[in-house]
Scaffold this active site. Structure first.
Site, mmCIF file in Angstrom:
data_model
loop_
_atom_site.group_PDB
_atom_site.id
_atom_site.type_symbol
_atom_site.label_atom_id
_atom_site.label_comp_id
_atom_site.label_asym_id
_atom_site.label_seq_id
_atom_site.Cartn_x
_atom_site.Cartn_y
_atom_site.Cartn_z
ATOM 1 C CD GLN A 165 -3.049 1.021 2.274
ATOM 2 O OE1 GLN A 165 -4.217 0.228 1.788
ATOM 3 N NE2 GLN A 165 -3.130 1.415 3.319
ATOM 4 C CD GLU A 212 -1.957 7.609 2.609
ATOM 5 O OE1 GLU A 212 -0.543 7.379 2.778
ATOM 6 O OE2 GLU A 212 -2.764 7.090 3.619
ATOM 7 C CG ASP A 235 -2.504 0.736 11.036
ATOM 8 O OD1 ASP A 235 -3.350 1.301 11.929
ATOM 9 O OD2 ASP A 235 -2.675 1.079 9.658
ATOM 10 C CE LYS A 259 -3.408 4.443 10.196
ATOM 11 N NZ LYS A 259 -3.958 3.494 9.266
#
Length: 428
Positions: free
Chosen positions: A162, A204, A309, A334
């Site tokens: 990713q 992004e 994550d 996050k």
């Protein structure tokens, strides 16, 4: 006392054109602040639940229900509370929702209030946000982990990984690190053009070429580092976010067209470490593959940062289980995964006390809000992931870090290669 007097909310758009929540908080002393909530594309199943409207409006992604939750229930519950008692405010939010995943009122509505309260309290105290959250010793500027080549759920290409990131570990300051990363980014555009590849952008801000393989992408970025005048692994290192949830199904990883086991994926990553200056690999395996994660960490965790994550989702309980199982050696942070600032800070504290590194992170659906820049300095994480040096919602965070570095003056310290103690530039 900075008592909360008013709470407002509205629906705004994020960087992908999807609705999100913005919250405004006013204190009795006249202080005012607002916070906007980000949203992810590749999300873990254990994250705090966003409250979305469903139906036809905005393709079901509207957040009018979340806004109403703030106006009708959350706001009235926190009005009258002391804004500088963040833990008390956040506990009131958690108790009001009453679910383990914040699904009743929505993690997006709860987080908006939590962050806006913190911002208002810092304004009332006449302190920069990083100083208000982090205290008098907050002075470490993070290494910018710049996602300059996008794949996976962040791009419409065949690249399974990713995020391909560059980390300017050899720079003497954050401002220079930002320059180095930007120069590599522009050099990569030239490298891609020369190779006849697309220079379109992903979610992004990174380029999204349809390259043949992971190694082909790493080769292109290595060329760009050298073309910009830097030495791979000494000046600028590499990092990956595999986001393995996206290519895992039915107990198997379909990666680059081939079904693989967790052990075979581990072997693949180990091979990359022998060929490229990788300092960090995020989410190399599926979020519920605890045994695979533990085996991978035991195999390569002494040579590279392994970031959790989706496996941890910034949740102290998930992280504690991972620590007990020997899973990963770093936590991705996050704020919207857990839903309050206090719980985020608790997860960071647990990670640091357990010898885990932390990386503060944006989401693919971002806004102009810059709180994660202040958070990175406040907790001394030494690493921040907030996209390419392109698109204003990404650059806003980098620009805020420039301001913080300037405000700190001689007290500012850039984390640099000390942020990655397991990395050896030349393993040979």
């Amino acid at each position: 006392m900075p008592i909360i007097e008013q709470v407002g909310a509205r629906e705004i758009l994020d960087s992908r054109g999807n609705p999100t929540v913005e919250v405004e908080v006013a204190l009795i002393d006249g202080t005012f602040a607002r916070a906007a909530v980000p949203s992810g594309a590749s999300t873990g199943e254990h994250e705090a639940v966003e409250l979305r409207d469903g139906g036809d409006r905005y393709g079901g992604k509207g957040v009018k229900k979340a806004v109403e939750a703030v106006l009708d229930e959350i706001g009235p519950a926190v009005i009258g509370l002391n804004a500088d008692d963040q833990r008390l405010v956040d506990q009131a939010l958690v108790d009001l929702d009453g679910t383990p995943d914040k699904s009743r009122l929505g993690g997006n509505s709860i987080l908006g209030v939590s962050l806006a309260v913190a911002k208002a309290a810092s304004e009332s105290a006449e302190l920069p946000l990083f100083r208000y959250i982090g205290g008098p010793n907050a002075h470490i500027l993070p290494v910018p982990m710049m996602n300059i080549l996008n794949g996976g759920a962040h791009a419409d290409t065949g690249v399974d990984i990713q995020e391909f990131m560059v980390a300017p570990i050899g720079a003497p300051s954050f401002s220079e690190a930002l320059r180095w990363g930007a120069e590599v980014y522009h050099a990569l555009k030239a490298v891609l053009k020369k190779a006849g590849l697309s220079t379109g952008l992903g979610d992004e801000g990174g380029f999204a070429p349809d390259v043949a393989s992971t190694t082909a992408a790493l080769d292109l970025i290595s060329q760009a580092i050298e073309a910009a005048g830097f030495k791979p692994g000494v000046d600028v290192a590499l990092a990956l976010d595999a986001a393995a949830n996206e290519f895992h199904a039915d107990g198997s990883y379909t990666f680059e067209g081939t079904p693989r086991t967790a052990a075979q994926m581990t072997e693949f990553y180990a091979g990359l470490l022998g060929s490229y200056p990788l300092v960090s690999i995020e989410d190399p395996l599926y979020e519920n593959d605890w045994d695979g994660w533990a085996a991978l960490t035991a195999e390569i965790g002494d040579r590279v940062q392994i970031v959790g994550d989706d496996v941890f989702v910034t949740n102290p309980e998930r992280l504690e289980e991972g620590i007990d199982r020997g899973v990963a050696n770093a936590l991705l942070v996050k704020v919207n995964q857990i839903g309050t600032l206090t719980e985020t800070l608790d997860a960071v504290a647990l990670a640091h006390h357990s010898g885990y590194r932390t990386m503060i992170s944006h989401r693919s659906g971002e806004t102009e809000d810059t709180i994660i820049a202040d958070l990175a300095v406040a907790v001394g994480s030494g690493q921040i992931k907030t996209g390419a040096p392109a698109r204003s919602e990404r650059v806003a965070k980098y620009n805020q870090l420039l301001r913080i570095e300037e405000a700190l003056g001689d007290a500012a310290r850039y984390a640099g290669d000390l942020a990655f103690p397991r990395f050896v530039a030349d393993p040979k």
